[in-house]
Design a protein around this motif. Structure first.
Motif, PDB file in Angstrom:
ATOM      1  N   SER A   6       0.827  -1.200   0.000  1.00 43.79           N
ATOM      2  CA  SER A   6       0.000   0.000   0.000  1.00 43.79           C
ATOM      3  C   SER A   6       0.866   1.256   0.000  1.00 43.79           C
ATOM      4  O   SER A   6       0.598   2.215  -0.733  1.00 43.79           O
ATOM      5  CB  SER A   6      -0.927  -0.014   1.213  1.00 43.79           C
ATOM      6  OG  SER A   6      -1.661   1.172   1.296  1.00 43.79           O
ATOM      7  N   PHE A   9       2.482   1.712  -3.393  1.00 48.49           N
ATOM      8  CA  PHE A   9       1.500   2.219  -4.349  1.00 48.49           C
ATOM      9  C   PHE A   9       1.278   3.712  -4.156  1.00 48.49           C
ATOM     10  O   PHE A   9       1.239   4.483  -5.132  1.00 48.49           O
ATOM     11  CB  PHE A   9       0.184   1.446  -4.203  1.00 48.49           C
ATOM     12  CG  PHE A   9      -0.887   1.909  -5.140  1.00 48.49           C
ATOM     13  CD1 PHE A   9      -0.835   1.574  -6.475  1.00 48.49           C
ATOM     14  CD2 PHE A   9      -1.933   2.702  -4.695  1.00 48.49           C
ATOM     15  CE1 PHE A   9      -1.814   2.007  -7.361  1.00 48.49           C
ATOM     16  CE2 PHE A   9      -2.916   3.140  -5.559  1.00 48.49           C
ATOM     17  CZ  PHE A   9      -2.852   2.793  -6.899  1.00 48.49           C
ATOM     18  N   LYS A  10       1.146   4.150  -2.900  1.00 48.36           N
ATOM     19  CA  LYS A  10       0.938   5.577  -2.623  1.00 48.36           C
ATOM     20  C   LYS A  10       2.128   6.403  -3.095  1.00 48.36           C
ATOM     21  O   LYS A  10       1.958   7.483  -3.672  1.00 48.36           O
ATOM     22  CB  LYS A  10       0.710   5.797  -1.128  1.00 48.36           C
ATOM     23  CG  LYS A  10      -0.616   5.275  -0.636  1.00 48.36           C
ATOM     24  CD  LYS A  10      -0.724   5.418   0.869  1.00 48.36           C
ATOM     25  CE  LYS A  10      -1.956   4.730   1.396  1.00 48.36           C
ATOM     26  NZ  LYS A  10      -2.024   4.754   2.868  1.00 48.36           N
ATOM     27  N   ALA A  12       4.212   5.607  -5.497  1.00 47.15           N
ATOM     28  CA  ALA A  12       4.211   5.604  -6.965  1.00 47.15           C
ATOM     29  C   ALA A  12       3.196   6.606  -7.514  1.00 47.15           C
ATOM     30  O   ALA A  12       3.508   7.364  -8.441  1.00 47.15           O
ATOM     31  CB  ALA A  12       3.917   4.202  -7.485  1.00 47.15           C
ATOM     32  N   VAL A  13       2.006   6.638  -6.945  1.00 53.28           N
ATOM     33  CA  VAL A  13       0.968   7.562  -7.423  1.00 53.28           C
ATOM     34  C   VAL A  13       1.382   9.003  -7.159  1.00 53.28           C
ATOM     35  O   VAL A  13       1.262   9.873  -8.040  1.00 53.28           O
ATOM     36  CB  VAL A  13      -0.394   7.229  -6.779  1.00 53.28           C
ATOM     37  CG1 VAL A  13      -1.416   8.316  -7.051  1.00 53.28           C
ATOM     38  CG2 VAL A  13      -0.898   5.886  -7.286  1.00 53.28           C
ATOM     39  N   PHE A  14       1.882   9.274  -5.955  1.00 55.13           N
ATOM     40  CA  PHE A  14       2.311  10.633  -5.626  1.00 55.13           C
ATOM     41  C   PHE A  14       3.462  11.070  -6.532  1.00 55.13           C
ATOM     42  O   PHE A  14       3.492  12.206  -7.006  1.00 55.13           O
ATOM     43  CB  PHE A  14       2.706  10.717  -4.149  1.00 55.13           C
ATOM     44  CG  PHE A  14       2.946  12.105  -3.660  1.00 55.13           C
ATOM     45  CD1 PHE A  14       1.916  13.022  -3.588  1.00 55.13           C
ATOM     46  CD2 PHE A  14       4.214  12.517  -3.286  1.00 55.13           C
ATOM     47  CE1 PHE A  14       2.132  14.319  -3.148  1.00 55.13           C
ATOM     48  CE2 PHE A  14       4.451  13.800  -2.849  1.00 55.13           C
ATOM     49  CZ  PHE A  14       3.404  14.709  -2.773  1.00 55.13           C
ATOM     50  N   SER A  15       4.399  10.161  -6.797  1.00 54.70           N
ATOM     51  CA  SER A  15       5.515  10.480  -7.693  1.00 54.70           C
ATOM     52  C   SER A  15       5.025  10.787  -9.101  1.00 54.70           C
ATOM     53  O   SER A  15       5.555  11.679  -9.770  1.00 54.70           O
ATOM     54  CB  SER A  15       6.509   9.313  -7.732  1.00 54.70           C
ATOM     55  OG  SER A  15       7.080   9.108  -6.475  1.00 54.70           O
ATOM     56  N   LEU A  16       4.022  10.040  -9.549  1.00 57.56           N
ATOM     57  CA  LEU A  16       3.450  10.304 -10.873  1.00 57.56           C
ATOM     58  C   LEU A  16       2.856  11.704 -10.942  1.00 57.56           C
ATOM     59  O   LEU A  16       3.099  12.444 -11.906  1.00 57.56           O
ATOM     60  CB  LEU A  16       2.386   9.262 -11.194  1.00 57.56           C
ATOM     61  CG  LEU A  16       1.647   9.440 -12.511  1.00 57.56           C
ATOM     62  CD1 LEU A  16       2.606   9.277 -13.683  1.00 57.56           C
ATOM     63  CD2 LEU A  16       0.504   8.462 -12.614  1.00 57.56           C
ATOM     64  N   PHE A  17       2.107  12.096  -9.905  1.00 54.55           N
ATOM     65  CA  PHE A  17       1.498  13.433  -9.900  1.00 54.55           C
ATOM     66  C   PHE A  17       2.559  14.537  -9.832  1.00 54.55           C
ATOM     67  O   PHE A  17       2.467  15.544 -10.538  1.00 54.55           O
ATOM     68  CB  PHE A  17       0.514  13.589  -8.741  1.00 54.55           C
ATOM     69  CG  PHE A  17      -0.791  12.879  -8.974  1.00 54.55           C
ATOM     70  CD1 PHE A  17      -1.514  13.060 -10.136  1.00 54.55           C
ATOM     71  CD2 PHE A  17      -1.296  12.010  -8.019  1.00 54.55           C
ATOM     72  CE1 PHE A  17      -2.714  12.403 -10.357  1.00 54.55           C
ATOM     73  CE2 PHE A  17      -2.497  11.347  -8.223  1.00 54.55           C
ATOM     74  CZ  PHE A  17      -3.206  11.550  -9.403  1.00 54.55           C
TER      75      PHE A  17
END
Length: 81
Positions: A6, A9-10, A12-17
């Motif tokens: 988890s 995943f968080k 990775a998503v934050f890095s993408l944004f």
């Protein structure tokens, strides 16, 4: 999902944004690396050198850590419940 996955995943998503936001304002990875005096090729070479140093040392340390952990695990009192 496990807490570790988890968290990954968080991140990775934050890095993408954050990466999308930096891209929106025309900041690239090369720009950031250049501001600290590195090129992408130099960073890649440093990462390979770190890998070549870290893996043998991790294996060497595991020769001591794993048997000690196993002995502690085997002689630990059983858990209740």
């Amino acid at each position: 999902m496990s807490p570790f996955l988890s968290t990954l995943f968080k991140i990775a998503v934050f890095s993408l944004f954050v990466g999308a936001g930096l891209s929106f304002v025309n900041i690239s990875a090369e720009d950031i690396l250049g501001s600290v005096g590195l090129s992408p090729l130099q960073l890649w070479i440093y990462m390979l050198e770190f890998r070549d140093w870290a893996i043998p040392n991790m294996i060497l340390g595991a020769f001591i850590v794993v048997p000690v952990w196993l002995v502690i695990y085997l002689f630990r009192p059983p858990r209740a419940g």
